[in-house]
Design a protein around this motif. Structure first.
Motif, PDB file in Angstrom:
ATOM      1  N   LEU A 182     -89.623  44.492  15.408  1.00  0.00           N
ATOM      2  CA  LEU A 182     -89.726  44.502  13.949  1.00  0.00           C
ATOM      3  C   LEU A 182     -90.006  43.107  13.397  1.00  0.00           C
ATOM      4  CD1 LEU A 182     -86.836  46.980  13.072  1.00  0.00           C
ATOM      5  CD2 LEU A 182     -89.300  47.428  13.048  1.00  0.00           C
ATOM      6  N   THR A 183     -89.381  42.096  13.990  1.00  0.00           N
ATOM      7  CA  THR A 183     -89.609  40.718  13.540  1.00  0.00           C
ATOM      8  C   THR A 183     -91.049  40.294  13.791  1.00  0.00           C
ATOM      9  OG1 THR A 183     -87.290  40.145  13.969  1.00  0.00           O
ATOM     10  CG2 THR A 183     -88.863  38.324  13.809  1.00  0.00           C
ATOM     11  N   GLN A 186     -93.336  41.992  11.405  1.00  0.00           N
ATOM     12  CA  GLN A 186     -93.189  41.408  10.066  1.00  0.00           C
ATOM     13  C   GLN A 186     -94.028  40.149   9.900  1.00  0.00           C
ATOM     14  OE1 GLN A 186     -89.136  40.425   9.074  1.00  0.00           O
ATOM     15  NE2 GLN A 186     -89.667  39.462   7.135  1.00  0.00           N
ATOM     16  N   TYR A 187     -94.045  39.291  10.911  1.00  0.00           N
ATOM     17  CA  TYR A 187     -94.704  37.992  10.759  1.00  0.00           C
ATOM     18  C   TYR A 187     -96.117  37.934  11.341  1.00  0.00           C
ATOM     19  CZ  TYR A 187     -90.457  36.055   8.871  1.00  0.00           C
ATOM     20  OH  TYR A 187     -89.376  35.800   8.053  1.00  0.00           O
ATOM     21  N   HIS A 252     -92.293  54.084  12.026  1.00  0.00           N
ATOM     22  CA  HIS A 252     -92.829  52.767  11.697  1.00  0.00           C
ATOM     23  C   HIS A 252     -93.688  52.229  12.838  1.00  0.00           C
ATOM     24  CE1 HIS A 252     -93.189  48.825   9.934  1.00  0.00           C
ATOM     25  NE2 HIS A 252     -92.581  48.256  10.963  1.00  0.00           N
ATOM     26  N   THR A 256     -97.739  51.666  12.737  1.00  0.00           N
ATOM     27  CA  THR A 256     -98.287  50.343  13.046  1.00  0.00           C
ATOM     28  C   THR A 256     -99.368  50.452  14.119  1.00  0.00           C
ATOM     29  OG1 THR A 256     -96.175  49.289  12.502  1.00  0.00           O
ATOM     30  CG2 THR A 256     -97.715  48.022  13.850  1.00  0.00           C
TER      31      THR A 256
END
Length: 386
Positions: A182-183, A186-187, A252, A256
């Motif tokens: 997830l991190t 996110q970035y 999610h 993605t």
């Protein structure tokens, strides 16, 4: 999913995989000489780095399909040799070999593997350096890469940690691996294109912990790690219904992957390959690259087999199905395997670049990960013949 009336045969696929396995390059052309005197071999089969981690996993994926004892022997011989020599430096890349070892332990129950798996997983969970907000810092043999997140991390560290967590019933390992996914999304996910940037660095001197994506490079092999890891991670989670939140997480990750694969569907070359900088044309120096193409082929094929991706791309301008896109990629991989089993058009190990030209200048050479990614793609293709 059907591949009827195509030009690829089961015999061709299996013979090519065997050639790829036998051609483990022994060149000493690419060695890292560290300041403390150590010499790190990233190219031949003798070393211990991410190249070997991916190499071992490629052989394992084919062994999963065939059960041939000689393939398992190659893997176990590698571990026996390196464990006798002693451990190596723990970093993001060197832990990658334990994804394969976890699978081998699950198959064989060899108790001598247990302390290795436990020690390295505990290190990844507790002691691996973290960036701002808890992302795994991409520390390697050569650089600490302070406060940097790289897309490679999910394949090299997060996936092994998740597999070991499931194997030993340690849900906190799995949760940490998912947190890292997830991190990184996110970035690194670029919502303008549906692709992923190679990396991110936090500027902790700024009041708001700002940062940037270096060259804003939508680098092919880096993207392919996501195409591989998302279906693999969803498979790890497949049998776990312990938390209602996992359903939202699966959705999610699936969305993605779908966004990325839609973007990839528009960028594939007529040859079936993708370029090393995905959205940069060949005329501007972005050469076609076979290891990333292999990764995309594997991920799309597996995602279709596991019913993660639909058959249709869902974009009016794309008339081909995902099956046809994957088949074109597999044909391109086969076209780029030399008669002696070397995967051609493979870019060398690629650090973080501050300019797009950096990626265009990376040399091409046979590498264990290139061989392995081709094996993975072809092994997944081979499942279509059963």
């Amino acid at each position: 999913m059907s591949f009827s009336n195509h030009e690829i045969t089961a015999l061709q696929v299996h013979e090519t995989i065997e050639l790829l396995i036998k051609q483990l390059d022994e060149s000493k052309e690419y060695l890292y000489h560290l300041p403390d005197g150590r010499i790190i071999d990233t190219k031949s089969w003798d070393g211990w780095d991410w190249t070997h981690g991916v190499g071992l996993y490629g052989i394992w994926k084919y062994y999963e399909l065939t059960g041939k004892p000689e393939h398992l022997q190659i893997i176990e011989d590698w571990f026996s040799t390196h464990f006798k020599a002693g451990s190596t430096e723990k970093n993001i890349n060197t832990i990658s070999v334990f994804l394969t070892l976890a699978n081998v332990y699950e198959k064989t129950g060899n108790q001598t593997y247990l302390p290795w798996l436990e020690a390295w997983a505990e290190w990844a969970y507790h002691d691996l350096p973290r960036t701002e907000y808890g992302g795994m810092q991409h520390i390697t043999y050569v650089k600490t890469n302070h406060q940097q997140l790289w897309d490679d991390t999910l394949m090299m560290t997060a996936l092994p940690l998740a597999k070991i967590g499931k194997l030993f019933n340690r849900p906190h390992y799995v949760e940490e691996a998912l947190r890292q996914m997830l991190t990184l999304i996110q970035y690194l996910f670029d919502n303008r294109t549906g692709l992923f940037f190679h990396g991110w660095v936090f500027d902790t001197s700024a009041d708001l912990c700002a940062g940037h994506n270096f060259a804003d490079a939508r680098w092919a092999r880096g993207n392919s790690w996501l195409t591989i890891v998302i279906p693999e991670m969803l498979e790890v989670l497949e049998m776990d219904e312990s938390s209602p939140a996992l359903g939202a997480l699966r959705a999610h990750l699936t969305n993605t992957l779908m966004a990325q694969c839609r973007a990839l569907s528009r960028l594939q070359e007529p040859s079936g390959l993708w370029r090393t900088l995905l959205d940069c044309p060949t005329s501007e120096g972005s050469y076609p690259e076979a290891s990333a193409t292999s990764g995309f082929a594997y991920g799309i094929l597996k995602a279709r087999r596991k019913k993660i991706l639909p058959r249709e791309v869902g974009i009016a301008s794309v008339t081909r199905t995902y099956d046809e896109i994957a088949l074109s990629a597999v044909k391109a991989v086969l076209d780029n395997v030399s008669p002696n089993g070397e995967l051609l058009q493979v870019s060398f190990g690629t650090g973080m670049g501050d300019t797009l030209q950096f990626y265009k200048d990376i040399p091409k050479t046979a590498m264990p990960y290139g061989q392995a990614m081709a094996i993975m793609a072809l092994a997944e293709m081979a499942r279509q013949f059963y």
